[in-house]
Design a protein around this motif. Structure first.
Motif: not given
Length: 168
Positions: A21, A81, A105
């Motif tokens: 992400s 995130g 992330t």
């Protein structure tokens, strides 16, 4: 021999799944407890998750540190995130064991499953404490028709006593 396996997306803790992400992305989690005899406390250490649905129905959003899921229960949640690796933990309520996944992330090193927290506490709830969203509540309209039915004949009484009466 009985072997207990606590799995996250079908994987054991030593084979942790990593999801990609970006920092700041809102990530929708669909958390399903597929266990037949174990309740799990699910959360993200150091982060809040916003609970949005229970068993497919919208609920009033609630920010929590963890949620307890019973067998067969499903909860949807939203997580924002953070930069680096974010662990998702599922810790057994009654037994020793846990499962985990990671959201990556950014940069950094993935934590080893054994170094992750063994408890999730602070604000913890369960699906029974969630309130249905107003959008799924039945309307408060009055009925436009009422049908009254009266049981008669053999349906009206049983052995001389009204239906539902208990004789001693």
């Amino acid at each position: 021999m009985r072997v207990l396996a606590h799995l996250f997306n079908g994987r054991a803790a030593q084979d942790t799944e990593i999801f990609q992400s970006r920092p700041g992305n809102r990530i929708r989690l669909r958390i399903i407890n597929a266990a037949g005899d174990t309740a799990y406390r699910v959360g993200v250490p150091g982060h809040k998750i916003a609970l949005t649905h229970k068993d497919g129905f919208p609920v009033q959003h609630q920010d929590v540190d963890a949620v307890v899921l019973g067998m067969g229960e499903r909860i949807d949640a939203i997580l924002t995130g953070q930069d680096g690796y974010t662990p998702l933990l599922a810790i057994s309520e009654e037994k020793d064991g846990r499962a985990c996944g990671l959201i990556r992330t950014g940069r950094g090193t993935a934590p080893v499953a054994a170094t992750l927290p063994s408890t999730l506490d602070r604000i913890v709830t369960d699906g029974g404490r969630l309130t249905a969203d107003d959008s799924v509540l039945p309307s408060s309209k009055k009925p436009d028709r009422i049908h009254t039915r009266r049981l008669t004949g053999s349906m009206e009484t049983t052995a001389g006593a009204p239906m539902g009466a208990v004789s001693t």
